[in-house]
Write a protein that holds these residues in place. Structure first.
Motif, PDB file in Angstrom:
ATOM      1  N   ARG A   1      -2.134   0.809  -4.601  1.00  0.00           N
ATOM      2  CA  ARG A   1      -1.880  -0.495  -3.994  1.00  0.00           C
ATOM      3  C   ARG A   1      -1.412  -1.460  -5.078  1.00  0.00           C
ATOM      4  N   ILE A   2      -0.346  -2.197  -4.761  1.00  0.00           N
ATOM      5  CA  ILE A   2       0.104  -3.295  -5.609  1.00  0.00           C
ATOM      6  C   ILE A   2      -0.385  -4.580  -4.955  1.00  0.00           C
ATOM      7  N   TYR A   3      -1.185  -5.329  -5.671  1.00  0.00           N
ATOM      8  CA  TYR A   3      -1.652  -6.630  -5.211  1.00  0.00           C
ATOM      9  C   TYR A   3      -0.653  -7.678  -5.687  1.00  0.00           C
ATOM     10  N   LEU A   4      -0.110  -8.464  -4.769  1.00  0.00           N
ATOM     11  CA  LEU A   4       0.808  -9.536  -5.130  1.00  0.00           C
ATOM     12  C   LEU A   4       0.180 -10.878  -4.759  1.00  0.00           C
ATOM     13  N   SER A   5       0.093 -11.749  -5.736  1.00  0.00           N
ATOM     14  CA  SER A   5      -0.429 -13.095  -5.481  1.00  0.00           C
ATOM     15  C   SER A   5       0.632 -14.110  -5.890  1.00  0.00           C
ATOM     16  N   TYR A   6       0.865 -15.058  -5.016  1.00  0.00           N
ATOM     17  CA  TYR A   6       1.896 -16.070  -5.222  1.00  0.00           C
ATOM     18  C   TYR A   6       1.226 -17.430  -5.417  1.00  0.00           C
ATOM     19  N   LYS A   7       1.735 -18.170  -6.391  1.00  0.00           N
ATOM     20  CA  LYS A   7       1.265 -19.537  -6.635  1.00  0.00           C
ATOM     21  C   LYS A   7       2.466 -20.456  -6.764  1.00  0.00           C
TER      22      LYS A   7
ATOM     23  N   ASP B   1       0.828  -1.203   0.000  1.00  0.00           N
ATOM     24  CA  ASP B   1       0.000   0.000   0.000  1.00  0.00           C
ATOM     25  C   ASP B   1       0.862   1.252   0.000  1.00  0.00           C
ATOM     26  N   PHE B   2       0.428   2.251  -0.749  1.00  0.00           N
ATOM     27  CA  PHE B   2       1.076   3.552  -0.802  1.00  0.00           C
ATOM     28  C   PHE B   2       0.067   4.577  -0.287  1.00  0.00           C
ATOM     29  N   PRO B   3      -0.056   4.717   1.040  1.00  0.00           N
ATOM     30  CA  PRO B   3      -1.107   5.554   1.619  1.00  0.00           C
ATOM     31  C   PRO B   3      -1.076   7.010   1.142  1.00  0.00           C
TER      32      PRO B   3
END
Length: 185
Positions: free
Chosen positions: A73-79, A66-68
């Motif tokens: 916001r960068i959403y990071l999803s790991y698989k 998050d960059f308040p």
């Protein structure tokens, strides 16, 4: 009587808020048990992603950056790839679909940039989405064997490429730094 002349009205252009961009400085993200680490800006905050409808057991390594002060916001999803070429191809296809298919109607253009870091076994694609699309930058990084990380930058406002341009350009450098410093564990 000469002082009572009607004034000529000239419309003013729409204005935008001035955004104060912070000085760049980075810190390490490295949590025990996480399969990846990277450097991220000190003006950002890391939080666990709770937006996914599945259980936390399915997404234990999903986080948000998050960059308040910037509203982004960068959403990071790991698989986990789990060693299957079919699984890797499906993850790549899903990343493509989520970038191109979802943003194609609003985007003016979508450019793909390939990146490689042989010393860390990190490579992938960086998508630059121009126009009034919901997300200007999306990316994925992988080692093609075990790890797959997908990211997307969003703002908590209606997309307006003109007003978001300075912040998007600023955060592009930070995203590139994250990808450059990304390490698998």
């Amino acid at each position: 009587m000469s002082a009572c002349r009607p004034e000529v009205y000239t419309p003013k252009p729409r204005g935008y808020y001035k955004v104060e961009l912070p000085a760049r400085q980075y810190q390490q993200f490295e949590r025990p048990g996480f399969p990846y680490s990277f450097e991220y800006p000190i003006y950002a905050k890391i939080s666990n992603d709770t937006s996914f409808d599945g259980s936390k057991e399915e997404t234990p390594y999903w986080i948000n950056i998050d960059f308040p002060s910037l509203g982004g916001r960068i959403y990071l999803s790991y698989k986990l790839i789990e060693g299957s070429r079919d699984r890797l191809q499906k993850l790549i296809d899903d990343a493509y679909t989520m970038t191109v298919t979802v943003h194609d109607k609003r985007a003016d253009n979508i450019e793909e940039y390939v990146f490689h870091n042989d010393s860390t076994h990190v490579h992938g694609l960086f998508y630059n989405v121009s126009g009034n699309a919901a997300s200007a930058y999306q990316f994925y990084a992988t080692d093609s064997v075990q790890h797959f990380l997908r990211g997307a930058l969003y703002f908590d406002v209606s997309p307006n490429a003109d007003s978001l341009k300075p912040v998007n350009e600023f955060l592009r450098t930070d995203i590139k730094h994250i990808l450059t410093t990304l390490r698998w564990h």
